[in-house]
Each structure stands twice: as C-alpha cells, then as structure tokens.
Design a protein around this motif. Structure first.
Motif, PDB file in Angstrom:
ATOM      1  N   ALA A 101       1.021  -1.114  -0.017  1.00 56.29           N
ATOM      2  CA  ALA A 101      -0.145   0.020  -0.048  1.00 56.29           C
ATOM      3  C   ALA A 101       0.996   1.325  -0.037  1.00 56.29           C
ATOM      4  O   ALA A 101       0.294   2.318  -0.484  1.00 56.29           O
ATOM      5  N   THR A 102       2.159   1.124   0.577  1.00 57.58           N
ATOM      6  CA  THR A 102       3.048   2.562   0.415  1.00 57.58           C
ATOM      7  C   THR A 102       3.753   2.483  -0.553  1.00 57.58           C
ATOM      8  O   THR A 102       4.810   3.120  -0.835  1.00 57.58           O
ATOM      9  N   VAL A 103       3.811   1.431  -1.672  1.00 63.06           N
ATOM     10  CA  VAL A 103       4.466   1.617  -2.871  1.00 63.06           C
ATOM     11  C   VAL A 103       3.979   3.029  -3.572  1.00 63.06           C
ATOM     12  O   VAL A 103       3.027   3.399  -3.723  1.00 63.06           O
ATOM     13  N   THR A 104       5.221   3.866  -3.884  1.00 58.77           N
ATOM     14  CA  THR A 104       4.699   5.094  -4.405  1.00 58.77           C
ATOM     15  C   THR A 104       4.343   5.005  -5.944  1.00 58.77           C
ATOM     16  O   THR A 104       4.701   3.732  -6.475  1.00 58.77           O
ATOM     17  N   ASN A 105       3.554   5.784  -6.330  1.00 58.37           N
ATOM     18  CA  ASN A 105       3.026   5.656  -7.797  1.00 58.37           C
ATOM     19  C   ASN A 105       4.282   5.502  -8.695  1.00 58.37           C
ATOM     20  O   ASN A 105       4.143   4.768  -9.998  1.00 58.37           O
ATOM     21  N   SER A 106       5.430   6.256  -8.463  1.00 58.96           N
ATOM     22  CA  SER A 106       6.335   6.102  -9.178  1.00 58.96           C
ATOM     23  C   SER A 106       7.137   4.870  -9.402  1.00 58.96           C
ATOM     24  O   SER A 106       7.238   4.328 -10.432  1.00 58.96           O
ATOM     25  N   ASP A 107       7.183   4.091  -8.088  1.00 60.27           N
ATOM     26  CA  ASP A 107       7.843   2.810  -8.203  1.00 60.27           C
ATOM     27  C   ASP A 107       6.884   1.857  -8.927  1.00 60.27           C
ATOM     28  O   ASP A 107       7.430   0.988  -9.491  1.00 60.27           O
ATOM     29  N   LEU A 108       5.618   1.958  -8.641  1.00 59.05           N
ATOM     30  CA  LEU A 108       4.778   0.990  -9.185  1.00 59.05           C
ATOM     31  C   LEU A 108       4.717   1.066 -10.722  1.00 59.05           C
ATOM     32  O   LEU A 108       4.671  -0.096 -11.413  1.00 59.05           O
ATOM     33  N   ALA A 109       4.789   2.395 -11.393  1.00 59.16           N
ATOM     34  CA  ALA A 109       4.900   2.432 -12.862  1.00 59.16           C
ATOM     35  C   ALA A 109       5.989   1.930 -13.497  1.00 59.16           C
ATOM     36  O   ALA A 109       5.945   1.404 -14.571  1.00 59.16           O
ATOM     37  N   ALA A 110       7.050   2.071 -12.813  1.00 58.57           N
ATOM     38  CA  ALA A 110       8.617   1.873 -13.127  1.00 58.57           C
ATOM     39  C   ALA A 110       8.919   0.497 -13.117  1.00 58.57           C
ATOM     40  O   ALA A 110       9.607  -0.175 -13.659  1.00 58.57           O
ATOM     41  N   HIS A 111       8.181  -0.489 -12.132  1.00 63.07           N
ATOM     42  CA  HIS A 111       8.554  -1.967 -11.681  1.00 63.07           C
ATOM     43  C   HIS A 111       8.621  -2.753 -13.084  1.00 63.07           C
ATOM     44  O   HIS A 111       7.416  -2.579 -14.036  1.00 63.07           O
ATOM     45  N   PRO A 112       9.474  -3.352 -13.258  1.00 63.22           N
ATOM     46  CA  PRO A 112       9.477  -4.152 -14.632  1.00 63.22           C
ATOM     47  C   PRO A 112       8.393  -5.100 -14.723  1.00 63.22           C
ATOM     48  O   PRO A 112       8.019  -5.326 -16.070  1.00 63.22           O
ATOM     49  N   GLU A 113       8.019  -5.592 -13.753  1.00 61.99           N
ATOM     50  CA  GLU A 113       6.769  -7.060 -13.697  1.00 61.99           C
ATOM     51  C   GLU A 113       5.618  -6.296 -13.993  1.00 61.99           C
ATOM     52  O   GLU A 113       4.903  -6.882 -14.781  1.00 61.99           O
TER      53      GLU A 113
ATOM     54  N   ASN B 189       6.107  10.697  -7.034  1.00 63.17           N
ATOM     55  CA  ASN B 189       7.034  10.425  -6.245  1.00 63.17           C
ATOM     56  C   ASN B 189       6.526  10.502  -4.690  1.00 63.17           C
ATOM     57  O   ASN B 189       7.181   9.724  -3.867  1.00 63.17           O
ATOM     58  N   MET B 190       5.539  11.228  -4.439  1.00 64.19           N
ATOM     59  CA  MET B 190       5.116  11.326  -3.211  1.00 64.19           C
ATOM     60  C   MET B 190       3.788  10.330  -3.136  1.00 64.19           C
ATOM     61  O   MET B 190       3.547   9.659  -1.700  1.00 64.19           O
ATOM     62  N   ALA B 191       2.950  10.186  -3.939  1.00 66.52           N
ATOM     63  CA  ALA B 191       1.734   9.640  -3.764  1.00 66.52           C
ATOM     64  C   ALA B 191       1.591   8.176  -3.725  1.00 66.52           C
ATOM     65  O   ALA B 191       2.667   7.502  -4.358  1.00 66.52           O
ATOM     66  N   THR B 192       0.874   7.433  -2.755  1.00 66.47           N
ATOM     67  CA  THR B 192       0.909   6.009  -2.543  1.00 66.47           C
ATOM     68  C   THR B 192      -0.037   5.092  -3.275  1.00 66.47           C
ATOM     69  O   THR B 192      -1.223   5.741  -3.632  1.00 66.47           O
TER      70      THR B 192
END
Length: 330
Positions: A71-83, A105-108
């Motif tokens: 739930a605290t994965v940032t939107n940036s990290d979610l969009a960039a994740h290879p899988e 970068n801030m939003a989760t």
C-alpha cells in the motif's frame, strides 16, 4: 487548518489501534490529496497517523504467479516496476497518466485508491454538497457539471471518481487487502466503491478504521496486451473527462477474452461488463467495438451539459480496441 496531533505508526497493528482510539484520526502516507483537503477545510482530522514508514512498500510475485503490491509503494515505483510494465502495461500507463512526476514520487497506492472527488462543489465550503454534508443537496445537477457522471449517478450526487490507477485495477480484477482491529480482510476492487444511491458520503466498503495493506493482481495473460487511454481538457496533467482501460486477446480475428473499464464517467471506476459480453466470441472489427461501446453506454443518463461523454466514450472505445486488435494481428 484545524490543529491536529501527529504520530508515526511503528507497525500495522499499532497504526490500526491508534486510529481506532480516535474517530477523528486519519491515516497519512503521501498526503497529496488529504493535506489539500485539510487546507481547504473539507477534512478536519484531530490526529494524523503516519503509515509511510511501515513495511508495506514492496512489489512481489505471488504463489499463483500474480502480483502483490504494497500500500505504501509510490506511484512512481509502481509505474516503473519491470513486472508491472511487462505483465500489466495498462497499470503503468494509467499511473503515468495520473499526475506529474513530483506527485507520483509522493503519492502511494493506498492513498490513490482513497482519493476523493475533485468536484468543485465538494471542495468549496460555501456550497452545499451531499458528499461533504449529507442532506444539503447537489448543486452540480443544475450547475457546473460538464465533467460529471453519465453512468451510475443519482439525484444525490453526480461527481466522478478521480483515480486513473483504480480504472486499470478494475479492468485487472484487483483485490484490496486491509487490516482492522478484528483482523485482516479483503474486497475486490469492483466492490470497493459503493454505489452513490442516497448515501454519497459513504464512499467505500472498507470497515471503519481499516488500513489498506496491499493489493493483489491475479495472473492474467490477456493483461499483457492492454492499454490505458485518457482524454483531458489540456495536454498537461489534468483529471480525465473520459478514460478507458482495456485488454484484448485476439486469435485468428476473433476476440477470445476482453477486459474493459471506463473512468471519469461515474462515481467509481466503471467495469464495462455489457461491452465485454459483446466482445468475447465476436469478430475483432470496428463494428463489434462500436456495438460493445453502444451496449455499455446505453445505460448513460447525461445531464444538460455532459452528453458529449457518451460520444467520447464510444469513439475512445473503438479507437483503443482497434489498436489492440491491430497489434494482435501483426
């Protein structure tokens, strides 16, 4: 802004306990929506419970080859994740369409799901609003509503849900997992958001005090062939006036599987079940895509100034499904 106390949660049970002890408390993660609402006076929590540093920031493959998203994965990290990019491209595209890089970068993930409508009447304390003040009325029905709902609205509220990410998750059959004082629970994304009916202030099916801990996405071969398309009033980042998340499995010119969800047309992400029934088993041609869009939008009840959304969603559906079908034929 109303004065409030601030506490960092040490663990998930502690976070749930802190919120349960104070009915006027709110969970805080990225704060990109909540803090804005606090500044305007719409939200007036007595306490903020910071959950940003809880160990809920991982993306992992599940035992059944799905995906688990904290739930605290940032939107940036979610969009960039290879899988995510490889297996669920519609999700990456929806997140990237949703906000600027600074906000992503801030939003989760959890906060994105729970963001509240951007209806101008909701955020203006000088105006009545049934979502903010139950029973006060919905001035949007006779006022400014060109970007409001054409599906699933009621005489009590015609605001639309703002999340792009939630539209993609609706098409992907995502499941929301949460923790309460009574233990864990889960709800499919399609059941997370409640129908407007006579209680627009009751927005989700989450129990009081629930903390979203993660999402799960089931394995879905069709999701690898997916797309998110968003129409907005300006080229820079803005909320949608219409959007579609779609996935299509086409073999020998026939649609074997389809997932379709609409955004910015209802108070919640709108899973286009009628459209899917038309698509599956039919020829992957423009006429089929148009018929699918017409079947879904047959339930539309536009207001005086937003009937354009019916045509917009038809054209958007035909265009995106046509692109996916063309790619499948290469």
């Amino acid at each position: 802004m109303k004065e409030f106390t601030y506490q960092k949660a040490a663990d998930v049970p502690g976070a749930v306990a802190l919120l349960g002890a104070d009915p006027d408390a709110r969970f805080l993660a990225g704060g990109t929506n909540l803090v804005d609402l606090m500044k305007s006076g719409v939200e007036r929590p007595a306490r903020l419970v910071d959950v940003r540093e809880l160990p809920l920031d991982r993306i992992e493959t599940t035992a059944d080859d799905g995906l688990r998203i904290g739930a605290t994965v940032t939107n940036s990290d979610l969009a960039a994740h290879p899988e995510v990019r490889r297996r669920y491209p519609v999700l990456t595209q929806a997140v990237l369409a949703g906000a600027s890089g600074q906000l992503r970068n801030m939003a989760t993930v959890g906060g994105n799901l729970l963001q509240r409508t951007r209806c101008a009447y909701f955020t203006d304390l000088t105006k009545p609003c049934n979502k903010r003040d139950p029973g006060s009325g919905c001035p949007a029905i006779r006022g400014e509503h060109h970007n409001h709902a054409v599906l699933g609205a009621s005489s009590h509220c015609v605001a639309v849900h703002p999340s792009d990410m939630a539209v993609a998750l609706a098409a992907l059959d995502g499941v929301v997992h949460y923790e309460t004082a009574d233990g864990p629970g889960e709800v499919p994304i399609g059941w997370l958001y409640l129908p407007v009916a006579e209680t627009p202030h009751r927005e989700t099916a989450l129990p009081p005090g629930a903390l979203i801990t993660h999402l799960t996405l089931p394995p879905s071969p069709v999701a690898a062939h997916s797309r998110y398309r968003k129409v907005r009033e300006r080229a820079s980042y803005a909320f949608a006036i219409g959007s579609i998340a779609a996935a299509l499995d086409v073999r020998d010119g026939v649609v074997h599987d389809a997932r379709v969800a609409f955004g910015a047309v209802a108070s919640r992400p709108w899973r286009a079940r009628a459209a899917e029934r038309i698509l599956i088993g039919a020829q992957a041609v423009t006429e089929t895509f148009g018929a699918a869009a017409d079947a879904e939008m047959a339930a539309a009840r536009p207001l005086a100034h937003n009937a354009y959304k019916v045509t917009l969603m038809r054209n958007l559906t035909v265009a995106v499904l046509g692109e996916l079908a063309e790619e499948a034929g290469r």
